[in-house]
Scaffold this active site. Sequence first.
Site, PDB file in Angstrom:
ATOM      1  N   LYS A   1       0.907  -1.343   0.116  1.00 42.08           N
ATOM      2  CA  LYS A   1      -0.013   0.288   0.022  1.00 42.08           C
ATOM      3  C   LYS A   1       0.973   1.220   0.260  1.00 42.08           C
ATOM      4  O   LYS A   1       1.881   1.190   0.685  1.00 42.08           O
ATOM      5  CB  LYS A   1      -0.730   0.034   1.310  1.00 42.08           C
ATOM      6  CG  LYS A   1      -1.889   1.119   1.260  1.00 42.08           C
ATOM      7  CD  LYS A   1      -2.714   0.773   2.527  1.00 42.08           C
ATOM      8  CE  LYS A   1      -3.852   2.033   2.491  1.00 42.08           C
ATOM      9  NZ  LYS A   1      -4.737   1.937   3.697  1.00 42.08           N
TER      10      LYS A   1
ATOM     11  N   SER B   1      -9.787   1.984   2.810  1.00 40.17           N
ATOM     12  CA  SER B   1      -9.066   2.758   1.986  1.00 40.17           C
ATOM     13  C   SER B   1      -7.672   2.004   1.144  1.00 40.17           C
ATOM     14  O   SER B   1      -7.453   2.179   0.038  1.00 40.17           O
ATOM     15  CB  SER B   1      -8.288   3.846   2.671  1.00 40.17           C
ATOM     16  OG  SER B   1      -7.482   3.114   3.794  1.00 40.17           O
TER      17      SER B   1
ATOM     18  N   SER C   1     -10.225   0.085   6.844  1.00 37.53           N
ATOM     19  CA  SER C   1      -9.656   0.024   5.753  1.00 37.53           C
ATOM     20  C   SER C   1      -9.011  -1.385   5.153  1.00 37.53           C
ATOM     21  O   SER C   1      -8.487  -1.218   4.041  1.00 37.53           O
ATOM     22  CB  SER C   1      -8.705   1.191   5.779  1.00 37.53           C
ATOM     23  OG  SER C   1      -9.336   2.287   5.249  1.00 37.53           O
TER      24      SER C   1
HETATM   25  N1  GLN Z   1     -13.152   4.594   6.098  1.00 35.54           N
HETATM   26  C1  GLN Z   1     -12.640   5.038   7.183  1.00 35.54           C
HETATM   27  C2  GLN Z   1     -12.339   6.308   7.146  1.00 35.54           C
HETATM   28  O1  GLN Z   1     -12.699   7.089   6.238  1.00 35.54           O
HETATM   29  C3  GLN Z   1     -11.549   4.153   7.600  1.00 35.54           C
HETATM   30  C4  GLN Z   1     -10.308   4.350   6.945  1.00 35.54           C
HETATM   31  C5  GLN Z   1      -9.077   3.550   7.506  1.00 35.54           C
HETATM   32  O2  GLN Z   1      -9.548   2.547   7.812  1.00 35.54           O
HETATM   33  N2  GLN Z   1      -8.138   4.041   6.995  1.00 35.54           N
HETATM   34  O3  GLN Z   1     -11.731   7.136   8.009  1.00 35.54           O
END
Ligand code: GLN
Length: 493
Positions: free
Chosen positions: A78, A158, A182
């Site tokens: 990532k 994400s 995410s």
């Molecule tokens: N979807 C959540 C956010 O937008 C979690 C994102 C994540 O785990 N990095 O904050």
Amino acid sequence: MTDLTSLTLADARTALLEKRFSSMELTGALLSAIEAARPLNAFVTQTPERALAMAAESDARLARGEARSLEGLPLAIKDLFCTKGVRTTAGSRILETFVPPYESTVTQNLWDAGAVLLGKTNMDEFAMGSSNETSYFGPVANPWRADGSNQNLVPGGSSGGSASAVAADLCLAATGTDTGGSIRQPAAVTGTVGLKPTYGRCSRWGIIAFASSLDQAGPMTKTVRDAAILLRHMASIDPLDSTSVDVPVPNYEDIVDAGVKGLRIGIPKEYRVDGAPPEIDALWQKGADWLRAQGAEIVEISLPFTKYALPAYYIVAPAEASSNLARYDGVRYGHRARDVRDIGELYERSRGEGFGQEVRRRILIGTYVLSAGYYDAYYARAQKVRTLIARDFDAAFAHCDALLTPATPGPAFALGEKTQDPVSMYLNDIFTVTVNMAGLPALSVPAGLTMGGLPLGLQVIGKAFDEAMVLRIGRALELAAQFRVKPKAWWLS
Ligand code: GLN
């Protein structure tokens, strides 16, 4: 030779040791698959020369009988993990040209074990999002499409690029990070396995920070066994991250097949949400039945503070993000606005141009909830809620070994479907954020398909540092679900 790309980490490891093919061949096959899958937009940066050089070194070690545990196994990383000498963008314009002078601890651990870097995967900007649509480098397509449809779907976020790359066989496995879901949400909607370890299990050093008290790195893989293999090598205590914890890292692979006989699995009744598609409840029920059939006892438990988790998360996470992102000011590195009159304008314009809309929204919310006069009403309160959520889990774990829940409230949705309504986007994390708030480990495992042919996942939540238990139960679900379907490779046509 095209079959090389569909191998699991475990099978490729064995085949390399048996010299059935070389790491150069395996790496070459995956690099070609990545090239052919450009329509998925899963990678921000590809590193073919480096990959082949690493593979050549691995082949030399394999030939000398000096293979390390992940020798010659190609991975996708990532783009939130700093990789020395390889551009690391966090999916943001503000870091579009950033080349880190150092390596994250997690990736260093992987290279030290012999793994090969294929490239850096696309992601929501600064890991803020649940659909990979906030990336400056464009959205990622989910390899899965509904039966009979040509509509592109989101891969979740994400870690959408990593999930898409694993699901489309562009890498053997990938790394992700999980602040509120995410790793687990994209894994669930792409039919892959994702594990968020206990907070402190993996070092956060060199991972670009979103919300430091919630962020945690973890594996995204094709199988539960592969998650066990990868986690063992990602995890470490690290003097460079004072929140990494000195708890022995077991050989998870030895434990995955231990079965669930005699275990008590809790079903939290608060996770039955109004308006969730019936398919989600049905799958959850099926999961409980599968575990019961393998000898586990299913008990209903209660996590009364669950309903406050999402709102509290959307105070804590933006608060920490607003503070972490203060460093991007256009002065030392990152995007710098041109033709500015003074330093104030340099900061304002660099940040205004460098950050996308969702990141700006979070910075505004975060700055607001931390401001004098509102701090107690919002941030301090959210921290108290967080303690109550953690206590809920402590109380539940007095009655069971782990919990079973759905991973997401639904399958992959269409590109653009939720971009106009941030709250509907945030609701994707309804089943995952509680776990981050409590710092616990949780795994998402593919468990079935919707009527329309899209993957759905189940989530297993464990006690702190009991990833072994989570993997073991995940493996039992995987065995029962027999999830073998692959997406049709529409991106090749
Ligand atoms: N979807 C959540 C956010 O937008 C979690 C994102 C994540 O785990 N990095 O904050």
